[in-house]
Write an enzyme that holds these catalytic residues in place. Structure first.
Site, mmCIF file in Angstrom:
data_model
loop_
_atom_site.group_PDB
_atom_site.id
_atom_site.type_symbol
_atom_site.label_atom_id
_atom_site.label_comp_id
_atom_site.label_asym_id
_atom_site.label_seq_id
_atom_site.Cartn_x
_atom_site.Cartn_y
_atom_site.Cartn_z
ATOM 1 N N GLU A 391 0.831 -1.629 0.128
ATOM 2 C CA GLU A 391 -0.047 -0.536 0.196
ATOM 3 C C GLU A 391 1.129 0.971 -0.113
ATOM 4 O O GLU A 391 0.005 2.412 -0.836
ATOM 5 C CB GLU A 391 -0.484 -0.454 1.626
ATOM 6 N N HIS A 394 2.049 2.359 -3.461
ATOM 7 C CA HIS A 394 0.057 2.809 -4.070
ATOM 8 C C HIS A 394 0.603 4.270 -3.831
ATOM 9 O O HIS A 394 -0.114 4.996 -4.518
ATOM 10 C CB HIS A 394 -0.629 2.353 -4.277
ATOM 11 N N ARG A 893 -16.381 -9.959 -6.373
ATOM 12 C CA ARG A 893 -14.787 -10.371 -6.796
ATOM 13 C C ARG A 893 -15.219 -11.887 -6.808
ATOM 14 O O ARG A 893 -14.584 -12.999 -6.931
ATOM 15 C CB ARG A 893 -13.774 -9.932 -7.024
#
Length: 960
Positions: A391, A394, A893
């Site tokens: 993270e 990102h 998903r």
């Protein structure tokens, strides 16, 4: 965002098929005759969490397609042509600023809000389109020019196919600036996406608590508020959250003002953000405290927010420790300072994905942020280190530079999945992390990418279902593998120089793969002594599915072919490839004469082959792809496979441990694809009673599990089990059950090898698991080391008459506050083979007070790991499909992956018929479309495998 398919613990494989075939047939018959009560759970289509009665509260969900400000507009049909018939937003409407206000009420479970959107129109139009989910109610619309002139709106209507809300002006809107204000209302409950409420219990007081959190990626911002929900539309936010005075409000930016309103509520307004896409917006309200560190370079505040009761536990300490290491390292490594004045992390008690990289306020599932130094395992610690690193990457790749469209999600997730390892090497230098990359990312994705139903890294997507479906291992792990391979080809200096150039070129903007190749090429042309065509070298790896196998002949000539696991695959079903399924392959090799010298040759994409520049005498060996930097498999001539297997027996340490892992992985997969025989592959396992490397055992565990699952219902299985038990027992006994000793890899290997010993009925291992489990059942304070707890819970539970023990475990599960321990207990509860207890667990999965929504799919999947549980889970899923679609949505998903996870190892015509019949009954696949194709293809491949391989494996096992 880390993938949600990575929750399965390392070293665990599914136990599928059904030796108790009567159970499977009985479950199938229940479905076939359409009974409404199979397994005692029924065919309920109701959500677990019901929305309040609309007759007693303000209605939220609107069912009408057309809304209007005029009396006759409701009768007007939606025009057949207009900008709403294109799934992409018009490029002539450019939003620049959101003035967003959200007021979530955790008492009524409603929230209200308003979004004043500043936008520019560059082409005359009567229509403005925004994204709005069908369950979000728009209560008021106002349109005006930036100078204050109000525009009449004659009609508003929804276009459900693309989730558009269309505002039609009375007159043509000329070019210029406008402000569109939309008021809205929604529910906080019944979902774990968008803006939602999450409940938890304070263990110190027993008091029920609630907080509001959010999760917007990829297309769930439109579920929370009206917006322009596309990644290329980067917009500045000025956010205001309305909340109780005892609550803390958090968002992407730091706080600007806190104003107490006349009604006693507080309006917290945050500073204006940098331009960012809607999927990065984040909002959290609740009773939070924090621990804090500061970055070295610029003293940026780094915080981990937690409920107050967590402060004294120390469970957030490790996450903050590695967060600071990563932050400092990535600022220097990427040569670009972090963009915001603060960076926060927070765990949310009910969170559907692993984590989400919201700019400045990163959200996590508790198991991925909180690590208890007493109650959490070694693998839990590595998981926290990896997810926090992912993270943090990102914050540069994804947030500063964002993909133009979701077809290039790998530019976010592939980058984060690779550079997380680079950062972790700084935080935990003793963990051999690039070797972990090989077994955790590279080898697993190769198995997935070797079937005809795979897809390229860059793949066209349009609908939310298609967008959600590409958040898979191809985008994450294959994307990361391509970057790792590019670093190996270019060298670290040129690679990171090119990546930094890409970041600088597209700072605060958007990019696609062409932009990446161009930026790296520009750097190479200006700074490197090497001449290389980046596009020609790298583009084939992302523009076509699959990868090559390099085949070496006796004369040392090497050729490449497209590697497919199914040797009889219908190649006409493959989509057209611009490179005709050929690749520019950077082939590296070493020899037994000098294992440290690595030679490098390039197999050009149009070449028929080349001659390896190696020289070996009789009995010596050579090894292609040492260290496994390349994304390809290698097949040697039979004599060389024999040399390798004999060298393994003589002295396996002649090969570095990651090369032993690579050779085992290639051998198992080449045998499955009929490149070599299974006896040749199994010969590679004869040395394993001398093997103590975690990386080799992890690969063996993954590779052998397929054979085990296929053979489990056959007469061969006892021979298979006896042989494999004999190989794993020496290392399992050596590592033992004292989980407090050993290196990081020893501790991980202890779990893998003990799991195999237990799986193959080693008497000593089963006795230890049973003894520890019994002591733990009788005394809740009895300490079982967290590294082995899950094995104790799974294998210590009695096979029959286990109701008392199971109920004790369930009681401890419901009150457990350590997230990782809760997962261990769930695995124990779902490991029973007793039909009554499995039935209860399946029923409990619907009860939010027992199984949170975030754990629902894990629960059902875990149940499917035992033979009886698999049969019952599959029957239950078929009976409750409509319930799950209603509860989670067809675009979820995890729902899309559920059926493939349960059925993909089936290997009979009857099971194939059952699966295909289910897909025919429910043809709408949503995010599971590609998974369904994969599952059917895998079952057909499994059936052929059974026909071709039972006899030679049986003969080999008997010879041993």
């Amino acid at each position: 965002m880390p993938s949600s398919f990575d929750y399965q613990e390392a070293g665990q494989q599914k136990s599928k098929g059904c030796p108790k075939w009567q159970v499977w047939v009985a479950c199938s018959l229940l479905i076939a005759i359409g009974l409404g009560v199979g397994l005692g759970v029924g065919l309920s289509n109701q959500k677990v969490v019901q929305a309040p009665d609309p007759t007693t509260t303000t209605p939220v969900k609107t069912t009408s397609v057309v809304q209007s400000t005029t009396s006759d507009a409701t009768t007007q049909p939606i025009p057949d042509e207009g900008p709403w018939t294109n799934y992409r937003l018009p490029d002539y409407i450019i939003p620049s600023h959101y003035a967003l206000t959200l007021h979530p009420n955790m008492t009524t479970d409603l929230y209200t809000g308003s979004n004043a959107i500043t936008l520019e129109i560059t082409k005359e139009t009567k229509y403005i389109l925004v994204h709005v989910d069908d369950e979000l109610n728009i209560t008021a619309v106002k349109l005006g020019a930036v100078d204050g002139t109000e525009m009449n709106v004659v009609r508003e209507f929804r276009y459900p196919a693309y989730e558009f809300y269309v505002i039609e002006a009375e007159n043509m809107l000329s070019t210029g600036g406008y402000v569109l204000t939309l008021d809205f209302q929604g529910w906080l409950i019944g979902k774990i996406v968008g803006l939602y409420k999450s409940d938890y219990t304070d263990p110190n007081t027993g008091e029920a608590k609630a907080m509001v959190g959010s999760d917007m990626e990829p297309t769930d911002a439109r579920k929370a508020y009206a917006c322009f929900d596309e990644p290329a539309m980067k917009i500045e936010y000025t956010t205001t959250l309305i909340h109780l005075p005892e609550h803390v409000a958090l968002s992407n930016m730091d706080v600007d003002t806190n104003v107490t309103r006349d009604d006693g509520l507080v309006a917290t307004t945050f500073h204006k953000s940098v331009p960012m896409p809607t999927y990065l917006g984040c909002f959290a309200i609740g009773e939070f405290t924090y621990i804090e560190a500061f970055s070295t370079k610029r003293n940026i505040s780094l915080r981990v927010y937690i409920p107050p009761f967590q402060l004294s536990t120390g469970r957030a300490d490790y996450a903050l420790e590695v967060m600071k290491v990563y932050f400092d390292f990535y600022e220097e490594y990427f040569a670009w300072d972090y963009s915001l004045p603060k960076c926060d992390m927070i765990s949310i008690p009910n969170f559907g994905t692993g984590a989400m990289e919201n700019w400045g306020l990163i959200t996590y599932r508790e198991t991925n942020l909180l690590w208890d130094p007493v109650e959490s395992s070694t693998s839990n610690k590595q998981r926290v280190a990896a997810v926090v690193a992912h993270e943090m990457v990102h914050q540069w790749f994804g947030n500063i530079v964002t993909m133009k469209w979701w077809d290039n999600i790998w530019l976010n997730e592939g980058f984060a999945s690779f550079f997380e390892y680079v950062g972790m090497e700084k935080a935990e230098p003793d963990w051999k992390l690039m070797s972990h990359f090989v077994i955790d990312d590279l080898q697993p994705v190769m198995r997935i990418d070797s079937v005809v139903t795979s897809h390229p890294i860059v793949v066209p997507v349009q609908s939310p279902s298609e967008i959600t479906s590409v958040f898979d291992s191809i985008s994450y792990s294959k994307g990361a593998t391509v970057l790792r391979m590019m670093r190996d080809i270019l060298g670290e200096e040129d690679f990171i120089g090119g990546i930094r150039n890409y970041l600088r070129r597209h700072i605060y903007g958007n990019a696609d793969e062409k932009d990446l190749w161009a930026a790296v090429q520009e750097y190479m042309d200006n700074n490197s002594s090497r001449t290389i065509n980046i596009t020609a070298t790298m583009d084939p790896w992302i523009r076509q599915m699959g990868f090559p196998i390099v085949v070496v002949e006796n004369d040392l000539t090497a050729t490449q072919n497209h590697f497919l696991t199914d040797p009889n695959a219908d190649l006409t079903s493959l989509p057209a490839s611009p490179y005709n399924y050929a690749w520019t392959v950077d082939v590296t090799h070493t020899t037994s004469a000098n294992t440290s010298a690595i030679e490098r040759q390039t197999m050009e994409i149009g070449a028929t082959g080349f001659t390896l520049n190696v020289a070996v005498a009789d009995g010596e060996w050579y090894k292609l792809n040492p260290g496994e930097p390349g994304y390809y498999r290698v097949n040697y001539v039979p004599e060389m496979w024999t040399n390798i297997s004999e060298q393994f027996i003589l002295n396996h340490t002649e090969y570095p441990e990651i090369d032993r892992s690579n050779l085992l992985d290639d051998a198992f997969n080449l045998a499955a694809a009929s490149y070599i025989s299974y006896p040749q592959a199994l010969n590679m396992t004869r040395y394993l009673d001398q093997e103590y490397s975690y990386f080799a055992w992890d690969t063996f565990s993954a590779g052998s599990s397929y054979i085990r699952i296929m053979l489990e219902n056959t007469p061969i299985y006892p021979l298979f089990k006896d042989y494999y038990r004999s190989k794993v027992k020496p290392v399992a006994d050596f590592l033992g059950w004292n989980a407090s000793v050993g290196s990081h890899e020893d501790k991980l290997n202890r779990y893998v090898t003990l799991a195999l010993a237990l799986r193959y009925d080693d008497v000593d291992a089963l006795g230890n698991a049973t003894d520890l489990f019994t002591q733990w059942i009788d005394d809740a304070t009895f300490f079982v080391h967290p590294d082995i707890r899950q094995l104790v819970y799974r294998y210590g539970l009695p096979a029959v008459n286990a109701t008392r023990e199971w109920n004790i475990m369930l009681e401890r599960y419901t009150i457990e506050q350590v997230a990782s321990e809760k997962t261990n207990l769930l695995r124990g509860l779902t490991s029973t083979e007793e039909v009554v207890l499995i039935d209860r667990m399946l029923e409990y999965s619907k009860n939010e007070s027992i199984i949170r929504s975030q754990d629902f799919f894990n629960c059902i999947t875990y149940i499917s790991y035992t033979p009886t549980g698999n049969s019952m889970a599959w029957a239950w899923v078929q009976l409750n499909w409509e319930y799950m679609v209603d509860r989670f949505g067809i675009e979820d998903r995890n729902l899309g992956r559920l059926v493939p996870n349960i059925v993909s190892d089936y290997n009979t015509e009857l099971q194939l018929w059952e699966v295909e019949s289910f897909f025919e009954r429910y043809p709408e696949a949503g995010a599971g479309a590609s998974g369904r194709l994969n599952a059917v293809n895998e079952i057909k491949t499994n059936i052929k495998w059974m026909e071709n391989n039972q006899a030679p494996i049986s003969d080999w096992l008997q010879s041993q």
